[in-house]
Design a protein around this motif. Structure first.
Motif, PDB file in Angstrom:
ATOM      1  N   ARG A  72       1.065  -1.199  -0.001  1.00  0.00           N
ATOM      2  CA  ARG A  72      -0.083  -0.006  -0.012  1.00  0.00           C
ATOM      3  C   ARG A  72       0.754   1.237   0.009  1.00  0.00           C
ATOM      4  O   ARG A  72       0.448   2.399   0.633  1.00  0.00           O
ATOM      5  CB  ARG A  72      -0.999  -0.016   1.200  1.00  0.00           C
ATOM      6  CG  ARG A  72      -1.715  -1.255   1.239  1.00  0.00           C
ATOM      7  CD  ARG A  72      -2.526  -1.719  -0.004  1.00  0.00           C
ATOM      8  NE  ARG A  72      -3.664  -0.830  -0.448  1.00  0.00           N
ATOM      9  CZ  ARG A  72      -4.334  -0.647  -1.441  1.00  0.00           C
ATOM     10  NH1 ARG A  72      -3.983  -1.391  -2.547  1.00  0.00           N
ATOM     11  NH2 ARG A  72      -5.375   0.081  -1.713  1.00  0.00           N
ATOM     12  N   SER A 168      -4.597   2.473   4.769  1.00  0.00           N
ATOM     13  CA  SER A 168      -4.784   1.839   3.335  1.00  0.00           C
ATOM     14  C   SER A 168      -4.794   0.180   3.532  1.00  0.00           C
ATOM     15  O   SER A 168      -5.339  -0.527   2.929  1.00  0.00           O
ATOM     16  CB  SER A 168      -3.958   2.291   2.354  1.00  0.00           C
ATOM     17  OG  SER A 168      -4.052   1.728   1.012  1.00  0.00           O
ATOM     18  N   TYR A 169      -3.623  -0.330   4.310  1.00  0.00           N
ATOM     19  CA  TYR A 169      -3.475  -1.461   4.482  1.00  0.00           C
ATOM     20  C   TYR A 169      -4.753  -2.252   5.296  1.00  0.00           C
ATOM     21  O   TYR A 169      -4.960  -3.280   5.132  1.00  0.00           O
ATOM     22  CB  TYR A 169      -2.181  -1.860   5.161  1.00  0.00           C
ATOM     23  CG  TYR A 169      -1.688  -3.200   5.197  1.00  0.00           C
ATOM     24  CD1 TYR A 169      -2.068  -3.935   4.111  1.00  0.00           C
ATOM     25  CD2 TYR A 169      -0.633  -3.676   6.007  1.00  0.00           C
ATOM     26  CE1 TYR A 169      -1.458  -5.249   4.002  1.00  0.00           C
ATOM     27  CE2 TYR A 169      -0.057  -5.009   5.639  1.00  0.00           C
ATOM     28  CZ  TYR A 169      -0.466  -5.706   4.622  1.00  0.00           C
ATOM     29  OH  TYR A 169       0.324  -6.960   4.625  1.00  0.00           O
ATOM     30  N   LEU A 172      -7.252  -2.858   2.910  1.00  0.00           N
ATOM     31  CA  LEU A 172      -6.970  -4.000   2.169  1.00  0.00           C
ATOM     32  C   LEU A 172      -7.051  -5.268   2.732  1.00  0.00           C
ATOM     33  O   LEU A 172      -7.501  -6.443   2.033  1.00  0.00           O
ATOM     34  CB  LEU A 172      -5.534  -3.795   1.594  1.00  0.00           C
ATOM     35  CG  LEU A 172      -5.018  -4.934   0.636  1.00  0.00           C
ATOM     36  CD1 LEU A 172      -5.571  -4.560  -0.761  1.00  0.00           C
ATOM     37  CD2 LEU A 172      -3.456  -5.286   0.608  1.00  0.00           C
ATOM     38  N   PHE A 286     -10.173  -2.038  -4.203  1.00  0.00           N
ATOM     39  CA  PHE A 286      -8.412  -2.199  -4.167  1.00  0.00           C
ATOM     40  C   PHE A 286      -7.771  -0.854  -4.633  1.00  0.00           C
ATOM     41  O   PHE A 286      -6.982  -0.377  -3.975  1.00  0.00           O
ATOM     42  CB  PHE A 286      -8.089  -3.164  -5.342  1.00  0.00           C
ATOM     43  CG  PHE A 286      -6.657  -3.396  -5.465  1.00  0.00           C
ATOM     44  CD1 PHE A 286      -6.167  -4.041  -4.697  1.00  0.00           C
ATOM     45  CD2 PHE A 286      -6.063  -3.050  -6.594  1.00  0.00           C
ATOM     46  CE1 PHE A 286      -4.789  -4.328  -4.771  1.00  0.00           C
ATOM     47  CE2 PHE A 286      -4.816  -3.209  -6.800  1.00  0.00           C
ATOM     48  CZ  PHE A 286      -4.470  -3.911  -5.731  1.00  0.00           C
ATOM     49  N   ARG A 288      -8.348   2.848  -3.888  1.00  0.00           N
ATOM     50  CA  ARG A 288      -9.295   3.520  -2.719  1.00  0.00           C
ATOM     51  C   ARG A 288      -9.249   4.884  -3.009  1.00  0.00           C
ATOM     52  O   ARG A 288     -10.126   5.331  -3.736  1.00  0.00           O
ATOM     53  CB  ARG A 288      -9.089   2.869  -1.655  1.00  0.00           C
ATOM     54  CG  ARG A 288     -10.027   3.297  -0.429  1.00  0.00           C
ATOM     55  CD  ARG A 288      -9.627   2.658   0.838  1.00  0.00           C
ATOM     56  NE  ARG A 288      -8.266   3.192   1.477  1.00  0.00           N
ATOM     57  CZ  ARG A 288      -8.305   4.501   2.231  1.00  0.00           C
ATOM     58  NH1 ARG A 288      -9.590   4.906   2.550  1.00  0.00           N
ATOM     59  NH2 ARG A 288      -7.113   4.946   2.659  1.00  0.00           N
TER      60      ARG A 288
END
Length: 328
Positions: A72, A168-169, A172, A286, A288
């Motif tokens: 990410r 972000s991770y 995900l 995915f 984002r």
């Protein structure tokens, strides 16, 4: 244990049972357990032990370009730009061919709980078979790859602020069925700050690459710099890759790989693939937001205090890291 031949053996040690149980409770697809790998104690699924030798002995070609990141950090974005720059600006193929077919993911770690994971090595085989010039994606750190990698090919390392990476991770790990994280952002941050997220620790990964930043075959990029002045960073890429593109051609690359365009294309945004079997329904896409600094809007004051303590202790523990991520 895996022996990579021309370096020290890579150790893979199971997590302590209590930690293993905690992670299996919070991640629906970690039922087969995780291991700590190498001196950096990187967290990987059990089945990665089948491939540690192959990763450490992978034969890179002189015209390979490796895009290396912690997850990410702008990986897909960088891959797309580099692939187009090294493939004669073939935007038609880029638009119509799935990203992972053009730019193979060397160490894709599939670990669904309902299959026998990691036994075919299909992504590793794809990386081996793709014709030159190969643009290879990896989330592995330098210590788990061949020691001679920088003498064999070019590597682009992309770094991103850990706060934005963490947010972000989190999304995900909720999106991917291979993780199926069930908690909220505060719970994920707690694991992050304890170095208990897949592929972590972040600081160790960053530090390994930072130590090699002056090598002529390594180009260090910051996600934030690409967002601020993409043309300038594309010019640095052009010089590093010796692609000889004009400013107009680099602007075409920038337009093709804009956030809006990449988000709108199934070739780069997995979430647009109808009924994608690897994604949880109802989660963030995915591709984002691609924003910088948004983590400050997502963390509560208590979360910010925990995060800052992690920055101060974690970055010092591994040695030198980019100062821009530890100041302020």
């Amino acid at each position: 244990m895996a022996d990579n031949g021309d370096s020290c053996p890579v150790m893979a040690v199971p997590l302590a049972p209590k930690i293993q149980q905690e992670l299996q409770t919070k991640f629906g697809s970690f039922d087969k357990g995780l291991v700590e790998v190498g001196p950096g104690r990187y967290l990987l699924p059990q089945h990665c032990r089948l491939y540690l030798d192959k990763y450490a002995q992978f034969r890179f070609r002189p015209d390979d370009v490796v895009v290396m990141t912690f997850p990410r950090s702008g990986t897909t974005w960088t891959q797309e730009m580099v692939w187009c720059m090294t493939h004669d600006l073939d935007f038609t193929t880029a638009i119509n061919t799935p990203h992972r077919e053009r730019s193979p993911f060397l160490d894709f770690l599939k670990q669904h709980s309902d299959v026998n994971p990691g036994t075919t090595g299909v992504f590793l085989a794809r990386a081996e078979s793709v014709p030159s010039p190969r643009i290879i994606k990896t989330h592995l750190p330098f210590s788990l790859l061949p020691p001679s990698i920088l003498e064999s090919c070019k590597v682009i390392y992309v770094a991103r602020h850990p706060g934005d990476v963490c947010v972000s991770y989190y999304h995900l790990q909720r999106l991917f069925k291979s993780a199926n994280f069930k908690g909220d952002l505060e719970e994920f941050l707690d694991l992050w700050c304890r170095d208990l997220v897949l592929r972590g620790p972040y600081w160790s990964h960053l530090s390994e690459a930072w130590a090699k930043r002056t090598h002529p075959n390594l180009l260090w990029l910051y996600f934030e710099d690409m967002k601020k002045d993409l043309l300038r960073e594309l010019q640095r890429l052009d010089h590093f890759l010796a692609t000889g593109l004009t400013e107009d051609e680099l602007l075409q690359v920038a337009q093709h790989s804009s956030f809006a365009n990449m988000k709108a294309r199934p070739a780069t945004n997995l979430s647009l693939i109808p009924e994608s079997p690897g994604l949880m329904p109802g989660e963030a896409e995915f591709v984002r937001k691609g924003a910088t600094g948004d983590w400050v809007n997502r963390f509560t004051p208590q979360m910010k205090a925990k995060f800052q303590a992690w920055v101060e202790t974690g970055s010092k523990a591994v040695g030198e890291v980019p100062p821009r991520y530890t100041q302020g």
